[in-house]
Design a protein around this motif. Structure first.
Motif, PDB file in Angstrom:
ATOM      1  N   ALA A 125      -6.396  -9.123 -12.251  1.00  0.00           N
ATOM      2  CA  ALA A 125      -7.323  -8.249 -12.896  1.00  0.00           C
ATOM      3  C   ALA A 125      -7.004  -6.846 -12.860  1.00  0.00           C
ATOM      4  N   MET A 126      -6.642  -6.761 -11.535  1.00  0.00           N
ATOM      5  CA  MET A 126      -6.123  -5.192 -11.203  1.00  0.00           C
ATOM      6  C   MET A 126      -5.109  -4.606 -12.099  1.00  0.00           C
ATOM      7  N   SER A 127      -4.258  -5.427 -12.383  1.00  0.00           N
ATOM      8  CA  SER A 127      -3.222  -5.192 -13.479  1.00  0.00           C
ATOM      9  C   SER A 127      -3.525  -4.829 -14.603  1.00  0.00           C
ATOM     10  N   ILE A 128      -4.545  -5.789 -15.147  1.00  0.00           N
ATOM     11  CA  ILE A 128      -4.916  -5.668 -16.540  1.00  0.00           C
ATOM     12  C   ILE A 128      -5.956  -4.362 -16.666  1.00  0.00           C
ATOM     13  N   GLU A 129      -6.537  -4.111 -15.716  1.00  0.00           N
ATOM     14  CA  GLU A 129      -7.393  -2.924 -15.684  1.00  0.00           C
ATOM     15  C   GLU A 129      -6.390  -1.651 -15.632  1.00  0.00           C
ATOM     16  N   ASP A 130      -5.639  -1.668 -14.875  1.00  0.00           N
ATOM     17  CA  ASP A 130      -4.337  -0.529 -14.854  1.00  0.00           C
ATOM     18  C   ASP A 130      -3.734  -0.312 -16.149  1.00  0.00           C
ATOM     19  N   ALA A 131      -3.281  -1.402 -16.688  1.00  0.00           N
ATOM     20  CA  ALA A 131      -2.607  -1.210 -18.005  1.00  0.00           C
ATOM     21  C   ALA A 131      -3.700  -0.714 -19.207  1.00  0.00           C
ATOM     22  N   LYS A 191       0.892  -1.044   0.074  1.00  0.00           N
ATOM     23  CA  LYS A 191       0.023  -0.076  -0.051  1.00  0.00           C
ATOM     24  C   LYS A 191       0.862   1.285   0.011  1.00  0.00           C
ATOM     25  N   THR A 192       0.707   2.005  -1.204  1.00  0.00           N
ATOM     26  CA  THR A 192       1.519   3.333  -1.340  1.00  0.00           C
ATOM     27  C   THR A 192       0.760   4.345  -1.957  1.00  0.00           C
ATOM     28  N   GLU A 193       0.670   5.422  -1.305  1.00  0.00           N
ATOM     29  CA  GLU A 193       0.113   6.789  -1.941  1.00  0.00           C
ATOM     30  C   GLU A 193       1.107   7.257  -3.293  1.00  0.00           C
ATOM     31  N   THR A 194       2.139   6.994  -3.350  1.00  0.00           N
ATOM     32  CA  THR A 194       2.814   7.336  -4.343  1.00  0.00           C
ATOM     33  C   THR A 194       3.111   6.302  -5.569  1.00  0.00           C
ATOM     34  N   TRP A 195       2.249   6.625  -6.703  1.00  0.00           N
ATOM     35  CA  TRP A 195       2.377   5.851  -7.988  1.00  0.00           C
ATOM     36  C   TRP A 195       3.013   6.453  -9.044  1.00  0.00           C
ATOM     37  N   HIS A 196       3.439   7.787  -8.752  1.00  0.00           N
ATOM     38  CA  HIS A 196       4.245   8.222  -9.756  1.00  0.00           C
ATOM     39  C   HIS A 196       4.907   9.557  -9.190  1.00  0.00           C
ATOM     40  N   LYS A 197       6.120   9.953  -9.803  1.00  0.00           N
ATOM     41  CA  LYS A 197       6.844  10.875  -9.706  1.00  0.00           C
ATOM     42  C   LYS A 197       7.387  11.518 -10.855  1.00  0.00           C
ATOM     43  N   GLY A 198       7.055  12.559 -11.505  1.00  0.00           N
ATOM     44  CA  GLY A 198       8.051  13.204 -12.746  1.00  0.00           C
ATOM     45  C   GLY A 198       7.527  12.166 -13.963  1.00  0.00           C
ATOM     46  N   ASN A 199       8.515  11.711 -14.412  1.00  0.00           N
ATOM     47  CA  ASN A 199       8.031  10.986 -15.592  1.00  0.00           C
ATOM     48  C   ASN A 199       8.175   9.222 -15.460  1.00  0.00           C
ATOM     49  N   VAL A 200       8.209   9.103 -14.097  1.00  0.00           N
ATOM     50  CA  VAL A 200       8.333   7.545 -13.803  1.00  0.00           C
ATOM     51  C   VAL A 200       6.965   7.329 -13.018  1.00  0.00           C
ATOM     52  N   ALA A 214       2.197  -1.219  -7.538  1.00  0.00           N
ATOM     53  CA  ALA A 214       1.752  -0.136  -6.815  1.00  0.00           C
ATOM     54  C   ALA A 214       0.595  -0.845  -5.738  1.00  0.00           C
ATOM     55  N   HIS A 215      -0.117  -1.793  -6.103  1.00  0.00           N
ATOM     56  CA  HIS A 215      -1.019  -2.190  -4.877  1.00  0.00           C
ATOM     57  C   HIS A 215      -1.210  -3.795  -4.813  1.00  0.00           C
ATOM     58  N   ALA A 216       0.138  -4.415  -4.828  1.00  0.00           N
ATOM     59  CA  ALA A 216      -0.069  -5.915  -4.625  1.00  0.00           C
ATOM     60  C   ALA A 216      -1.169  -6.276  -3.600  1.00  0.00           C
ATOM     61  N   MET A 217      -1.978  -7.150  -3.553  1.00  0.00           N
ATOM     62  CA  MET A 217      -2.938  -7.582  -2.729  1.00  0.00           C
ATOM     63  C   MET A 217      -3.125  -8.937  -2.425  1.00  0.00           C
ATOM     64  N   LEU A 218      -3.709  -9.491  -1.209  1.00  0.00           N
ATOM     65  CA  LEU A 218      -3.883 -10.868  -1.217  1.00  0.00           C
ATOM     66  C   LEU A 218      -4.866 -11.547  -2.040  1.00  0.00           C
ATOM     67  N   LEU A 247      -8.258   7.931 -11.108  1.00  0.00           N
ATOM     68  CA  LEU A 247      -9.377   7.101 -11.491  1.00  0.00           C
ATOM     69  C   LEU A 247      -9.018   5.463 -11.092  1.00  0.00           C
ATOM     70  N   ARG A 248      -7.981   5.123 -10.637  1.00  0.00           N
ATOM     71  CA  ARG A 248      -7.743   3.905 -10.097  1.00  0.00           C
ATOM     72  C   ARG A 248      -7.302   3.566  -8.687  1.00  0.00           C
ATOM     73  N   HIS A 249      -6.798   4.459  -7.928  1.00  0.00           N
ATOM     74  CA  HIS A 249      -6.385   4.513  -6.619  1.00  0.00           C
ATOM     75  C   HIS A 249      -7.617   3.795  -5.563  1.00  0.00           C
ATOM     76  N   ALA A 250      -8.848   4.622  -5.492  1.00  0.00           N
ATOM     77  CA  ALA A 250      -9.953   4.315  -4.818  1.00  0.00           C
ATOM     78  C   ALA A 250     -10.284   2.887  -5.035  1.00  0.00           C
ATOM     79  N   ARG A 251     -10.324   2.333  -6.374  1.00  0.00           N
ATOM     80  CA  ARG A 251     -11.006   0.913  -6.595  1.00  0.00           C
ATOM     81  C   ARG A 251     -10.005   0.064  -6.423  1.00  0.00           C
ATOM     82  N   ALA A 252      -8.780   0.314  -6.461  1.00  0.00           N
ATOM     83  CA  ALA A 252      -7.508  -0.858  -6.106  1.00  0.00           C
ATOM     84  C   ALA A 252      -7.743  -0.882  -4.665  1.00  0.00           C
ATOM     85  N   THR A 253      -7.579   0.264  -3.840  1.00  0.00           N
ATOM     86  CA  THR A 253      -7.505   0.159  -2.454  1.00  0.00           C
ATOM     87  C   THR A 253      -8.861  -0.703  -2.045  1.00  0.00           C
ATOM     88  N   LYS A 254     -10.068  -0.623  -2.402  1.00  0.00           N
ATOM     89  CA  LYS A 254     -11.270  -1.113  -2.214  1.00  0.00           C
ATOM     90  C   LYS A 254     -11.160  -2.657  -2.115  1.00  0.00           C
TER      91      LYS A 254
END
Length: 403
Positions: free
Chosen positions: A309-315, A281-290, A297-301, A338-345
């Motif tokens: 499925a979340m990785s595919i949606e992300d991509a 769980k991290t709030e920092t998914w990007h910085k500059g051009n990375v 970003a959100h590995a889960m059990l 668009l992605r953070h709240a859903r992935a966290t839920k």
């Protein structure tokens, strides 16, 4: 192509390959750095739920997924010590009709990875570099300078619009480029094995998934008929953190008291593989051009079967936004919003399922009563928020990439 139409990706797993395909369909040049010497997906079975299937269909993979997957008729839920299920989740045609023709399927992770890889080979603007030992990234402000070092080969310099870390739960992109935290051990170990379809089919139905609940364990078994096998995953609690090199033995008193589970385990001749479960769980998914996506970003059990499925949606969504926004700060900010709240839920739901699956009496008695009281259709309907989701919802700009 110039740097503004070039994307560098770290990792050729499911997230990285899906992102590469989507970007290539938008006309980007994509270079993937992969540490392994070939496409290699650690694991066994996986579930392709309708929300992920929508993205794969947009990428032209629907026929390939159909050929290498299986659509179970439902999920049978067993409580500890009982030979008959206490409830069912209805899938099959009911799920397909409910989700506008998009099926719920299961398949082997390696088969999905190979189909994604095969699809990338049709694009001259996708290059995959294997045997990578180090990727050095320097943010230049208006681009990134990437130096890819490979075993036994010259270094590969690259200037790109962005560097995307699709490098999994132990993401170097997250910890080094974004100064993010290391993954957290969950206290669970997943034991994975494959069983002969006919042999285990004498104990379990071959047209559906079986889910077993017990105090401090649960087991998921589903058929992969294309491989003449069942995929078997047993999750137990394990107090001490494990390293990848550890090979502990399965020790769980509850399992020995369940005749059906004992018979299932005795039918498996291949060694079990121990998979310590970590989350991120991290709030920092990007910085500059990375940026990072997927497990980085959100590995889960895996207790809601939504990690891939979340990785595919992300991509799918990241590629669409990068095609519509020329500024990386805007693109990555919009994507995370668009992605953070859903992935966290989904992460939270997966964590909750671990607690529910492993309940002991008297809590488990109440759980079982509630589950037994719901219809097979209602069990699926409560997951509409996951499965009916349109991964491209909220987009203004180019349409998702089509076949």
């Amino acid at each position: 192509m110039g740097p503004e139409k070039t994307i560098s990706i770290n990792g050729a797993g499911i997230a990285g390959l899906t992102l590469a395909l989507a970007l290539a369909k938008f006309g980007f040049r994509v270079v993937i750095a992969e540490q392994h010497h070939e496409i290699s997906e650690f694991g066994a079975g996986m579930q392709i739920s309708p929300n992920a299937r929508r993205v794969l269909t947009e990428l032209g993979l629907d026929d390939a997924i159909t050929a290498h997957s299986f659509e179970p008729e439902g999920i049978d839920i067993y409580r500890h010590g009982k030979s008959d299920p206490i409830s069912h989740v209805k899938l099959g045609q009911f799920a397909k009709q409910r989700y506008q023709g998009t099926p719920y399927a299961v398949m082997h992770r390696a088969d999905l990875a190979q189909q994604l890889y095969k699809a990338t080979k049709a694009f001259p603007n996708i290059e995959i570099l294997f045997g990578v030992t180090k990727t050095r990234v320097e943010d230049l402000g208006d681009a990134v300078s990437v130096m890819i070092e490979r075993e036994g080969k010259p270094s590969y310099p690259l200037t790109a619009r962005a560097q995307i870390g699709a490098d999994g739960v132990r993401s170097v992109t997250r910890t080094e480029s974004l100064s993010g935290q290391r993954p957290q051990y969950s206290g669970y170990v997943a034991w994975r094995a494959m069983a002969d379809l006919e042999q285990l089919g004498n104990l379990l139905p071959k047209d559906r998934t079986s889910l077993f609940w017990g105090t401090d364990y649960h087991m998921v078994v589903y058929p992969l008929p294309q491989r003449d096998q069942f995929n078997v995953v047993l999750v137990t609690e394990f107090a001490l953190p494990l390293e990848d090199s550890d090979t502990p033995e399965i020790s769980n008193k509850s399992l020995r008291k369940n005749s059906k589970l004992s018979a299932i385990m005795e039918s498996i001749s291949d060694p079990w593989t121990a998979w310590p479960l970590f989350s991120v769980k991290t709030e920092t998914w990007h910085k500059g051009n990375v940026a990072i996506l997927g497990d980085a970003a959100h590995a889960m059990l895996p207790f809601q079967a939504q990690g891939a499925a979340m990785s595919i949606e992300d991509a799918g969504l990241m590629a669409t936004i990068l095609a519509s926004e020329t500024d990386n700060a805007t693109a990555f900010g919009k994507w995370q919003n668009l992605r953070h709240a859903r992935a966290t839920k989904v992460q939270d739901q997966s964590q909750k399922n671990g607690f529910v699956f492993h309940m002991s009496p008297p809590l488990s008695w109440g759980r079982d009563a509630v589950v037994a009281g719901k219809s097979a259709e209602a069990h699926l309907e409560r997951l509409d928020w996951i499965y009916a989701h349109d991964p491209f919802e909220g987009m203004v700009g180019p349409n998702p990439p089509e076949e």
